[in-house]
Design a protein around this motif. Structure first.
Motif, mmCIF file in Angstrom:
data_model
loop_
_atom_site.group_PDB
_atom_site.id
_atom_site.type_symbol
_atom_site.label_atom_id
_atom_site.label_comp_id
_atom_site.label_asym_id
_atom_site.label_seq_id
_atom_site.Cartn_x
_atom_site.Cartn_y
_atom_site.Cartn_z
ATOM 1 N N ASN A 136 0.857 -1.184 0.000
ATOM 2 C CA ASN A 136 0.000 0.000 0.000
ATOM 3 C C ASN A 136 0.898 1.240 0.000
ATOM 4 O OD1 ASN A 136 0.832 0.582 2.671
ATOM 5 N ND2 ASN A 136 -0.854 -0.613 3.547
ATOM 6 N N PRO A 137 0.335 2.440 -0.051
ATOM 7 C CA PRO A 137 1.179 3.639 -0.083
ATOM 8 C C PRO A 137 2.186 3.717 1.075
ATOM 9 C CG PRO A 137 -1.014 4.235 -0.748
ATOM 10 C CD PRO A 137 -1.081 2.798 -0.279
ATOM 11 N N GLN A 138 1.755 3.347 2.276
ATOM 12 C CA GLN A 138 2.681 3.404 3.408
ATOM 13 C C GLN A 138 3.825 2.415 3.225
ATOM 14 O OE1 GLN A 138 0.971 2.637 7.278
ATOM 15 N NE2 GLN A 138 2.862 3.169 8.338
ATOM 16 N N ASN A 139 3.536 1.226 2.721
ATOM 17 C CA ASN A 139 4.597 0.235 2.481
ATOM 18 C C ASN A 139 5.579 0.733 1.433
ATOM 19 O OD1 ASN A 139 2.122 -2.396 2.551
ATOM 20 N ND2 ASN A 139 3.265 -1.597 4.273
ATOM 21 N N LEU A 140 5.063 1.335 0.364
ATOM 22 C CA LEU A 140 5.942 1.876 -0.681
ATOM 23 C C LEU A 140 6.831 2.965 -0.105
ATOM 24 C CD1 LEU A 140 3.385 2.106 -3.625
ATOM 25 C CD2 LEU A 140 5.217 0.424 -3.368
ATOM 26 N N ALA A 141 6.230 3.897 0.634
ATOM 27 C CA ALA A 141 6.986 5.008 1.222
ATOM 28 C C ALA A 141 8.021 4.506 2.226
ATOM 29 C CB ALA A 141 6.033 5.992 1.896
ATOM 30 N N ASN A 142 7.616 3.600 3.105
ATOM 31 C CA ASN A 142 8.539 3.089 4.116
ATOM 32 C C ASN A 142 9.700 2.320 3.497
ATOM 33 O OD1 ASN A 142 6.978 4.205 6.120
ATOM 34 N ND2 ASN A 142 6.130 2.274 6.836
ATOM 35 N N THR A 143 9.424 1.631 2.406
ATOM 36 C CA THR A 143 10.479 0.853 1.759
ATOM 37 C C THR A 143 11.549 1.764 1.174
ATOM 38 O OG1 THR A 143 8.948 -0.960 1.297
ATOM 39 C CG2 THR A 143 10.965 -0.871 -0.023
ATOM 40 N N VAL A 144 11.155 2.751 0.371
ATOM 41 C CA VAL A 144 12.173 3.636 -0.205
ATOM 42 C C VAL A 144 12.826 4.490 0.875
ATOM 43 C CG1 VAL A 144 11.330 3.617 -2.579
ATOM 44 C CG2 VAL A 144 10.449 5.344 -0.986
ATOM 45 N N TRP A 145 12.092 4.859 1.920
ATOM 46 C CA TRP A 145 12.685 5.587 3.035
ATOM 47 C C TRP A 145 13.780 4.748 3.679
ATOM 48 C CZ3 TRP A 145 13.373 4.421 8.120
ATOM 49 C CH2 TRP A 145 13.840 5.448 8.939
ATOM 50 N N ALA A 146 13.510 3.468 3.878
ATOM 51 C CA ALA A 146 14.490 2.578 4.521
ATOM 52 C C ALA A 146 15.763 2.466 3.687
ATOM 53 C CB ALA A 146 13.877 1.196 4.748
ATOM 54 N N TYR A 147 15.621 2.269 2.391
ATOM 55 C CA TYR A 147 16.802 2.148 1.523
ATOM 56 C C TYR A 147 17.584 3.458 1.479
ATOM 57 C CZ TYR A 147 15.809 -2.570 0.107
ATOM 58 O OH TYR A 147 15.622 -3.934 0.131
ATOM 59 N N VAL A 197 9.085 11.412 -1.494
ATOM 60 C CA VAL A 197 9.918 12.368 -2.231
ATOM 61 C C VAL A 197 11.227 12.630 -1.499
ATOM 62 C CG1 VAL A 197 7.994 13.407 -3.484
ATOM 63 C CG2 VAL A 197 8.752 14.450 -1.330
ATOM 64 N N GLY A 198 11.189 12.629 -0.173
ATOM 65 C CA GLY A 198 12.417 12.793 0.600
ATOM 66 C C GLY A 198 13.397 11.652 0.355
ATOM 67 N N ALA A 199 12.874 10.444 0.257
ATOM 68 C CA ALA A 199 13.728 9.281 -0.006
ATOM 69 C C ALA A 199 14.356 9.349 -1.387
ATOM 70 C CB ALA A 199 12.914 7.996 0.144
ATOM 71 N N TYR A 200 13.582 9.728 -2.385
ATOM 72 C CA TYR A 200 14.131 9.829 -3.742
ATOM 73 C C TYR A 200 15.214 10.912 -3.807
ATOM 74 C CZ TYR A 200 11.187 6.316 -5.816
ATOM 75 O OH TYR A 200 10.622 5.115 -6.133
#
Length: 144
Positions: A37-48, A83-86
């Motif tokens: 879901n959106p939170q999973n997508l965001a948390n994943t790129v944030w983690a990397y 966007v912060g993660a990217y």
């Protein structure tokens, strides 16, 4: 969700686990991010991004999934974290940035105070990154 939660926990704890990150990225991309879901997508790129782990295929897959699913589904924190993660990972994805710019502009037009200070800080970081690192390609994505 388990994949997203795992890498999020490792990144939050500051634990280096290159093999784990590589395996999760491969599994997530291979599975087409099914069930994210959106939170999973965001948390994943944030983690990397937080862990400083390179995962170009994962960033591309998350960008595609986020745009395909519609960023309107992202809450302000998920959008800001994405966007912060990217920006942190220096991952430039044209379609994602275009859609993020549209959704953020619409959100700010509807409720200028609807973003927390933390969300605004991440958005400022993203905008600064776009301006400094990708000005020629990203001019149309800068918020006014």
């Amino acid at each position: 969700q388990n994949l997203a939660n795992t890498v999020w926990a490792y990144a939050t704890a500051g634990v280096a686990a290159d093999a784990l990150y590589a395996a999760v990225a491969e599994a997530a991309v291979r599975g087409g991010l099914a069930g994210f879901n959106p939170q999973n997508l965001a948390n994943t790129v944030w983690a990397y991004a937080t862990a400083g782990v390179a995962a170009d295929a994962l960033y591309a897959a998350v960008a595609e999934a986020a745009v395909r699913g519609g960023l309107d589904r992202f809450n302000p924190q998920d959008l800001s974290n994405t966007v912060g993660a990217y920006a942190t990972a220096d991952q430039f994805h044209q379609a994602l940035l275009a859609e993020c710019s549209r959704v953020i502009s619409d959100s700010l037009a509807q409720d200028p105070k609807g973003l927390s200070i933390e969300n605004r800080s991440q958005l400022h970081q993203w905008q600064l990154w776009l301006f400094l690192e990708h000005a020629a390609d990203a001019q149309q994505h800068l918020l006014s």
